[in-house]
Design an enzyme around this catalytic site. Structure first.
Site, PDB file in Angstrom:
ATOM      1  N   ILE A 196       0.812  -1.254  -0.014  1.00  0.00           N
ATOM      2  CA  ILE A 196      -0.106  -0.101   0.019  1.00  0.00           C
ATOM      3  C   ILE A 196       0.684   1.341   0.043  1.00  0.00           C
ATOM      4  O   ILE A 196       2.085   1.082   0.337  1.00  0.00           O
ATOM      5  CB  ILE A 196      -0.837  -0.016   1.140  1.00  0.00           C
ATOM      6  CG1 ILE A 196      -0.363   0.169   2.405  1.00  0.00           C
ATOM      7  CG2 ILE A 196      -1.994  -1.091   1.010  1.00  0.00           C
ATOM      8  CD1 ILE A 196      -1.156   0.018   3.663  1.00  0.00           C
ATOM      9  N   ASP A 197       0.467   2.345  -0.372  1.00  0.00           N
ATOM     10  CA  ASP A 197       1.378   3.502  -0.550  1.00  0.00           C
ATOM     11  C   ASP A 197       1.893   4.053   0.819  1.00  0.00           C
ATOM     12  O   ASP A 197       1.022   3.866   1.862  1.00  0.00           O
ATOM     13  CB  ASP A 197       0.282   4.687  -1.220  1.00  0.00           C
ATOM     14  CG  ASP A 197       0.039   4.184  -2.449  1.00  0.00           C
ATOM     15  OD1 ASP A 197       0.359   3.451  -3.462  1.00  0.00           O
ATOM     16  OD2 ASP A 197      -1.058   4.830  -3.120  1.00  0.00           O
ATOM     17  N   ARG A 198       2.905   4.884   0.616  1.00  0.00           N
ATOM     18  CA  ARG A 198       3.632   5.305   1.830  1.00  0.00           C
ATOM     19  C   ARG A 198       2.418   6.118   2.674  1.00  0.00           C
ATOM     20  O   ARG A 198       2.298   5.826   3.862  1.00  0.00           O
ATOM     21  CB  ARG A 198       4.742   6.392   1.461  1.00  0.00           C
ATOM     22  CG  ARG A 198       5.242   7.044   2.445  1.00  0.00           C
ATOM     23  CD  ARG A 198       6.293   7.987   2.147  1.00  0.00           C
ATOM     24  NE  ARG A 198       7.005   8.425   3.245  1.00  0.00           N
ATOM     25  CZ  ARG A 198       8.210   9.571   3.115  1.00  0.00           C
ATOM     26  NH1 ARG A 198       8.418   9.501   1.952  1.00  0.00           N
ATOM     27  NH2 ARG A 198       8.610  10.140   4.118  1.00  0.00           N
ATOM     28  N   THR A 246      -0.528   5.964   2.704  1.00  0.00           N
ATOM     29  CA  THR A 246      -2.168   5.153   3.036  1.00  0.00           C
ATOM     30  C   THR A 246      -1.719   4.212   4.445  1.00  0.00           C
ATOM     31  O   THR A 246      -0.561   3.711   4.637  1.00  0.00           O
ATOM     32  CB  THR A 246      -2.288   4.287   1.762  1.00  0.00           C
ATOM     33  OG1 THR A 246      -2.684   5.152   0.610  1.00  0.00           O
ATOM     34  CG2 THR A 246      -3.458   3.129   2.281  1.00  0.00           C
ATOM     35  N   ARG A 278      -7.119   5.796  -5.532  1.00  0.00           N
ATOM     36  CA  ARG A 278      -6.603   6.978  -5.985  1.00  0.00           C
ATOM     37  C   ARG A 278      -7.151   7.511  -7.411  1.00  0.00           C
ATOM     38  O   ARG A 278      -7.746   8.661  -7.697  1.00  0.00           O
ATOM     39  CB  ARG A 278      -5.091   7.557  -5.585  1.00  0.00           C
ATOM     40  CG  ARG A 278      -4.867   7.109  -4.088  1.00  0.00           C
ATOM     41  CD  ARG A 278      -3.465   7.126  -3.958  1.00  0.00           C
ATOM     42  NE  ARG A 278      -2.700   8.649  -4.219  1.00  0.00           N
ATOM     43  CZ  ARG A 278      -1.572   8.607  -3.967  1.00  0.00           C
ATOM     44  NH1 ARG A 278      -0.651   7.546  -3.871  1.00  0.00           N
ATOM     45  NH2 ARG A 278      -1.035   9.756  -4.205  1.00  0.00           N
TER      46      ARG A 278
END
EC number: 5.4.99.-
Length: 307
Positions: free
Chosen positions: A137-139, A141, A238
């Site tokens: 998962i994104d930084r 998030t 996103r």
């Protein structure tokens, strides 16, 4: 690692070898598979072939996966919010702002550094920099991630992701008021042609992407939604929410700079479900909203962020 041998059946005849291997080696990316073919680690009838080679009936495919390189990422004593752990799997609740694995510019302070500080027995399938990492998962998030401790567990979890049998539910705060209570966004995602650092809904070099959303709560200029991933593309939620005109709050990459006061996109991986790779038991884990998102919701309910 002992080589694997497969004999091609009539059903697989005519299939490109790299596409066929994607089904056999669920934990390996398409790029990784193509590199293995180019390196000669995968051969057909004893000979090296091109990635575009089309399989024939009774072809013998020999797959030799190189041994994982020894880890050289430094273990770090970083606190972890571990939701579940046994000999095969770790489920961790990642805080917003933490990078998942080391990369140029982020060689320390990552989730991988923290995991290695917690235990050394992580799957080696993804190599030196991403031991145990099955998905990301994104930084900016927060939320749940499953991590494999063994190669067997890694292959099983990766196959479940590929087969779309895992459950991944996210909670998000988005700009605007969605006109529908629920819906499905089915739009392919690929690298943006205008900005290579961004992803976009595009027909060129894209991959099938599906996101299901449901409105949980409405405010004057924002909406609290639940999103369920059917596929797992980079920045999928996103990109998809921005595509329908409702970008995530706190996400200047895909939305407006004037947004809610949060350090990163208001996105949280709240539920994660999968079949345990050893016991075959159905597992489901939940993580409560982090404090920053909970405070935003409280402010929205009190009319604090009405403009």
């Amino acid at each position: 690692m002992k080589p694997l041998t497969h004999n091609i059946t009539v059903e697989d005849e005519g299939t490109r070898i790299d596409r066929w291997l994607s089904g056999k080696l669920a934990s390996e990316s398409r790029n990784r598979i193509q590199q293995l073919i180019k390196n000669g680690d995968i051969r057909v009838n004893g000979s090296q072939v091109k990635t575009s080679y089309k399989l024939r009936f009774n072809d013998q495919v020999l797959i030799h996966l190189p041994e994982p390189e020894p880890l050289n990422v430094s273990p770090e004593q970083i606190p972890l919010d571990i939701v579940f752990e046994d000999g095969s799997v770790i489920v961790v609740n990642k805080p917003r702002g933490m990078v998942v694995h080391p990369a140029p510019g982020h060689m320390s302070g990552t989730l991988v550094n923290a995991l290695l500080g917690h235990c050394r027995d992580l799957s080696g399938i993804n190599g030196i920099l991403r031991p145990g990492i099955v998905h990301r998962i994104d930084r900016e998030t927060s939320g749940l991630l499953m991590v494999a401790k063994t190669d067997q567990a890694h292959r099983s979890l990766a196959k479940q992701l590929k087969d779309k049998s895992t459950k991944r539910k996210y909670l998000a705060i988005v700009h605007g008021n969605l006109p529908h209570d629920e819906g499905i966004i089915d739009a392919p995602i690929g690298r943006s042609e205008k900005d290579r650092k961004k992803m976009a809904v595009t027909e060129k070099n894209s991959k099938h992407a599906v996101t299901h959303f449901k409105v949980l709560e409405r405010f004057s200029n924002y909406t609290f939604v639940a999103c369920r991933l059917e596929t797992g593309r980079t920045h999928q939620i996103r990109v998809h929410m921005a595509y329908i005109g409702h970008p995530l709050a706190g996400d200047p990459k895909y939305g407006p700079r004037k947004t809610l006061p949060i350090n990163g996109q208001a996105l949280h991986a709240a539920e994660l479900g999968f079949i345990h790779p050893v016991t075959r038991q159905q597992m489901l884990f939940c993580a409560a909203l982090p404090d920053d998102m909970a405070r935003l919701l409280e402010g929205l309910r009190n009319g604090r962020y009405s403009s």
